[in-house]
Design a protein around this motif. Structure first.
Motif, PDB file in Angstrom:
ATOM      1  N   ARG A 290       0.851  -1.192   0.000  1.00 55.34           N
ATOM      2  CA  ARG A 290       0.000   0.000   0.000  1.00 55.34           C
ATOM      3  C   ARG A 290       0.881   1.235   0.000  1.00 55.34           C
ATOM      4  N   CYS A 291       0.405   2.285  -0.636  1.00 55.79           N
ATOM      5  CA  CYS A 291       1.161   3.535  -0.638  1.00 55.79           C
ATOM      6  C   CYS A 291       1.016   4.197   0.734  1.00 55.79           C
ATOM      7  N   PRO A 292       2.003   4.998   1.178  1.00 55.69           N
ATOM      8  CA  PRO A 292       1.936   5.631   2.498  1.00 55.69           C
ATOM      9  C   PRO A 292       0.681   6.485   2.701  1.00 55.69           C
ATOM     10  N   GLY A 293       0.217   7.144   1.629  1.00 54.43           N
ATOM     11  CA  GLY A 293      -0.968   7.977   1.764  1.00 54.43           C
ATOM     12  C   GLY A 293      -2.208   7.206   2.181  1.00 54.43           C
ATOM     13  N   TRP A 294      -2.262   5.907   1.846  1.00 54.24           N
ATOM     14  CA  TRP A 294      -3.415   5.090   2.211  1.00 54.24           C
ATOM     15  C   TRP A 294      -3.593   5.047   3.722  1.00 54.24           C
ATOM     16  N   TYR A 295      -2.496   4.936   4.464  1.00 53.66           N
ATOM     17  CA  TYR A 295      -2.569   4.864   5.921  1.00 53.66           C
ATOM     18  C   TYR A 295      -3.114   6.171   6.497  1.00 53.66           C
ATOM     19  N   MET A 296      -2.689   7.288   5.926  1.00 51.01           N
ATOM     20  CA  MET A 296      -3.164   8.576   6.431  1.00 51.01           C
ATOM     21  C   MET A 296      -4.652   8.748   6.189  1.00 51.01           C
ATOM     22  N   PHE A 297      -5.123   8.447   4.962  1.00 52.05           N
ATOM     23  CA  PHE A 297      -6.542   8.621   4.641  1.00 52.05           C
ATOM     24  C   PHE A 297      -7.418   7.672   5.453  1.00 52.05           C
ATOM     25  N   GLN A 298      -6.985   6.417   5.612  1.00 45.43           N
ATOM     26  CA  GLN A 298      -7.778   5.467   6.377  1.00 45.43           C
ATOM     27  C   GLN A 298      -7.804   5.835   7.861  1.00 45.43           C
ATOM     28  N   PHE A 299      -6.688   6.328   8.383  1.00 42.68           N
ATOM     29  CA  PHE A 299      -6.669   6.761   9.775  1.00 42.68           C
ATOM     30  C   PHE A 299      -7.659   7.895   9.994  1.00 42.68           C
ATOM     31  N   HIS A 300      -7.656   8.867   9.082  1.00 43.54           N
ATOM     32  CA  HIS A 300      -8.581   9.999   9.219  1.00 43.54           C
ATOM     33  C   HIS A 300     -10.032   9.523   9.172  1.00 43.54           C
ATOM     34  N   ARG A 301     -10.339   8.557   8.323  1.00 44.74           N
ATOM     35  CA  ARG A 301     -11.702   8.048   8.221  1.00 44.74           C
ATOM     36  C   ARG A 301     -12.136   7.364   9.522  1.00 44.74           C
ATOM     37  N   ILE A 302     -11.293   6.489  10.035  1.00 47.17           N
ATOM     38  CA  ILE A 302     -11.630   5.783  11.272  1.00 47.17           C
ATOM     39  C   ILE A 302     -11.708   6.755  12.449  1.00 47.17           C
ATOM     40  N   LEU A 303     -10.852   7.782  12.430  1.00 43.65           N
ATOM     41  CA  LEU A 303     -10.861   8.775  13.512  1.00 43.65           C
ATOM     42  C   LEU A 303     -12.221   9.463  13.614  1.00 43.65           C
ATOM     43  N   GLN A 304     -12.845   9.742  12.474  1.00 39.84           N
ATOM     44  CA  GLN A 304     -14.166  10.386  12.494  1.00 39.84           C
ATOM     45  C   GLN A 304     -15.193   9.488  13.175  1.00 39.84           C
ATOM     46  N   TYR A 305     -15.067   8.191  13.001  1.00 33.47           N
ATOM     47  CA  TYR A 305     -16.003   7.259  13.624  1.00 33.47           C
ATOM     48  C   TYR A 305     -15.793   7.174  15.144  1.00 33.47           C
ATOM     49  N   LEU A 325       7.618   8.810   5.272  1.00 33.88           N
ATOM     50  CA  LEU A 325       7.260   8.197   3.995  1.00 33.88           C
ATOM     51  C   LEU A 325       6.290   9.048   3.175  1.00 33.88           C
ATOM     52  N   LEU A 326       5.520   9.905   3.823  1.00 34.20           N
ATOM     53  CA  LEU A 326       4.533  10.697   3.098  1.00 34.20           C
ATOM     54  C   LEU A 326       5.217  11.719   2.195  1.00 34.20           C
ATOM     55  N   THR A 327       4.664  11.894   0.986  1.00 33.11           N
ATOM     56  CA  THR A 327       5.173  12.917   0.077  1.00 33.11           C
ATOM     57  C   THR A 327       4.791  14.295   0.598  1.00 33.11           C
ATOM     58  N   GLU A 328       5.355  15.333   0.008  1.00 35.36           N
ATOM     59  CA  GLU A 328       5.018  16.697   0.426  1.00 35.36           C
ATOM     60  C   GLU A 328       3.539  16.989   0.221  1.00 35.36           C
ATOM     61  N   ASP A 329       2.968  16.483  -0.873  1.00 33.05           N
ATOM     62  CA  ASP A 329       1.532  16.670  -1.099  1.00 33.05           C
ATOM     63  C   ASP A 329       0.708  15.955  -0.035  1.00 33.05           C
ATOM     64  N   ASP A 330       1.115  14.733   0.322  1.00 38.03           N
ATOM     65  CA  ASP A 330       0.410  13.997   1.364  1.00 38.03           C
ATOM     66  C   ASP A 330       0.516  14.700   2.716  1.00 38.03           C
ATOM     67  N   GLN A 331       1.677  15.268   2.996  1.00 35.09           N
ATOM     68  CA  GLN A 331       1.858  15.997   4.257  1.00 35.09           C
ATOM     69  C   GLN A 331       0.935  17.205   4.323  1.00 35.09           C
ATOM     70  N   ALA A 332       0.843  17.930   3.210  1.00 33.89           N
ATOM     71  CA  ALA A 332      -0.053  19.094   3.171  1.00 33.89           C
ATOM     72  C   ALA A 332      -1.505  18.667   3.344  1.00 33.89           C
ATOM     73  N   THR A 333      -1.872  17.537   2.736  1.00 30.05           N
ATOM     74  CA  THR A 333      -3.236  17.018   2.876  1.00 30.05           C
ATOM     75  C   THR A 333      -3.517  16.614   4.314  1.00 30.05           C
ATOM     76  N   ALA A 334      -2.554  15.950   4.938  1.00 24.98           N
ATOM     77  CA  ALA A 334      -2.718  15.534   6.334  1.00 24.98           C
ATOM     78  C   ALA A 334      -2.919  16.742   7.242  1.00 24.98           C
ATOM     79  N   THR A 335      -2.143  17.796   7.030  1.00 24.73           N
ATOM     80  CA  THR A 335      -2.289  19.009   7.828  1.00 24.73           C
ATOM     81  C   THR A 335      -3.666  19.632   7.637  1.00 24.73           C
TER      82      THR A 335
END
Length: 423
Positions: A290-305, A325-335
């Protein structure tokens, strides 16, 4: 950090100081009688708790103001100045706000230092700096059960009375000024409902938009309930005393999920409620499909629940850790998604950078004490990983524990897994 004094077994009782009204003599006398009765019963115990009190009416025999922080005692006892008009941390008369824990003022520079350091902890489980001035090279540790606070020699000598630090140094066990049933020790007067005051201070003066929860009294703390995604942290939680050894998910303390693809809201609500949600990208050196961004997006989804209902005052914390591991774009999205800036935590041993992670979290005090990684430092970490493989990838445990230490102010930690008082 500076050396720590009075390292003994934590003994004694916990006192309900949250509701004590210092203006009520009856309430104060009742607690004082309880305290004296308790300490007399421990008189033959080598771990008896000892108390240091001073008379704040003692006047200095000086004709001119002394240098440094000694001016605090001089201004109060000689010039009869209100201590709320003096910075309790440095002695400045340019007061910006009030100290949240003790009666006294605070100047703007000390306010900034206090906000940045009050929730910083050493790996011994106690605060890194003095709870009064947020500095101090040599610190006393409070020996009250479940208290994490420390006080520097200078503060106790100036605010309680000259020579106090020497007397404390000779004690077997010492209880701090926030744990004693007495509200005053010398010039040091504990604020009423100081836990509320600390939260209000952070909310008013802090620049971080993340909500801060009022710290929980030791006698009200409950075992933490953890939803653990992707990377296991059960050993770290056990070593910090937050989980009983071997409890795991059997007692509902920790729920671990490696793949959350098919997890829906009702699953999380059925497993919960939770107090802490933790997730991370895979460590450097581990192969995954899985790409590193997958972990960030899935974590955010579960966090809402997992989040409690809007307006809930129940402490709820979350932490997402990126192993670089996150790209600069992924880091900006996470923030943008987490609505909090990432901080970089570094593991430096013998002046050599061993590991580093980026962290997004609402746990108080998680501010980086290091500058961002340079390209050379990042390349060095990647080289170490390729050389040492999974051994290097497993060196995140110390950084995880550093992140979780402030939770000792909110949740029960078990005495059978005590942290050592010395590193």
């Amino acid at each position: 950090m500076g050396s720590r004094k009075n390292s003994c077994s934590k003994t004694g009782e916990t006192w309900d100081l949250e509701t004590l009204d210092s203006s009520s003599p009856d309430s104060a006398n009742h607690l004082e009688e309880q305290w004296l009765k308790s300490t007399r019963s421990l008189s033959d115990d080598e771990h008896s708790v000892e108390v240091v009190l001073e008379d704040s009416r003692e006047l200095l025999s000086l004709t001119s103001p002394p240098p440094g922080r000694e001016i605090i005692r001089y201004e109060v006892t000689v010039n009869q100045r209100n201590i709320e008009d003096i910075c309790l941390c440095c002695g400045s008369l340019q007061v910006y706000t009030q100290h949240p824990l003790f009666e006294g003022g605070m100047c703007a520079p000390c306010k900034d230092i206090f906000l940045e350091t009050i929730f910083l902890y050493d790996m011994d489980g106690h605060q890194s700096y003095c709870s009064i001035c947020c500095f101090g090279k040599t610190l006393f540790i409070c020996e009250s059960p479940d208290c994490t606070r420390c006080y520097c020699f200078e503060c106790v000598d100036i605010l309680v009375g000259p020579g106090t630090s020497e007397r404390i140094s000779t004690m077997a066990c010492w209880v701090c000024f926030l744990c004693l049933p007495f509200t005053r020790s010398g010039l040091l007067q504990r604020r009423r409902k100081w836990r509320h005051q600390l939260k209000a201070f952070h909310d008013l003066e802090g620049s971080n938009p993340v909500k801060m929860y009022k710290i929980v009294s030791a006698w009200k703390r409950q075992p933490v309930r953890v939803l653990n995604l992707f990377g296991k942290i059960d050993k770290e939680l056990e070593s910090l005393g937050f989980l009983e050894s071997g409890s795991g998910s059997e007692e509902g303390r920790l729920k671990y999920l490696e793949d959350v693809t098919n997890v829906v809201r009702r699953d999380v609500e059925r497993w919960g409620p939770f107090d802490l949600v933790y997730g991370s990208t895979q460590p450097l050196g581990y192969s995954c499909n899985r790409c590193p961004g997958w972990y960030m997006f899935q974590f955010h989804r579960i966090l809402q629940y997992a989040q409690p209902p809007s307006g809930s005052q129940q402490p709820f914390f979350w932490l997402f850790m990126d192993n670089l591991l996150l790209t600069e774009d992924d880091q900006a999205t996470a923030t943008r998604f987490f609505q909090v800036e990432a901080v970089t935590l570094q593991d430096v041993r013998s002046r050599v950078l061993q590991n580093a992670v980026r962290v997004w979290s609402n746990i108080p005090g998680l501010k980086s004490k290091h500058s961002a990684l340079t390209p050379k430092e990042l390349q060095s970490l990647e080289t170490q990983t390729r050389t040492r493989g999974k051994m290097a990838a497993q060196k995140v445990d110390l950084l995880v524990k550093t992140c979780l230490l402030p939770l000792r102010e909110y949740f029960k930690y078990f005495s059978q897994n005590p942290l050592p008082l010395y590193k």
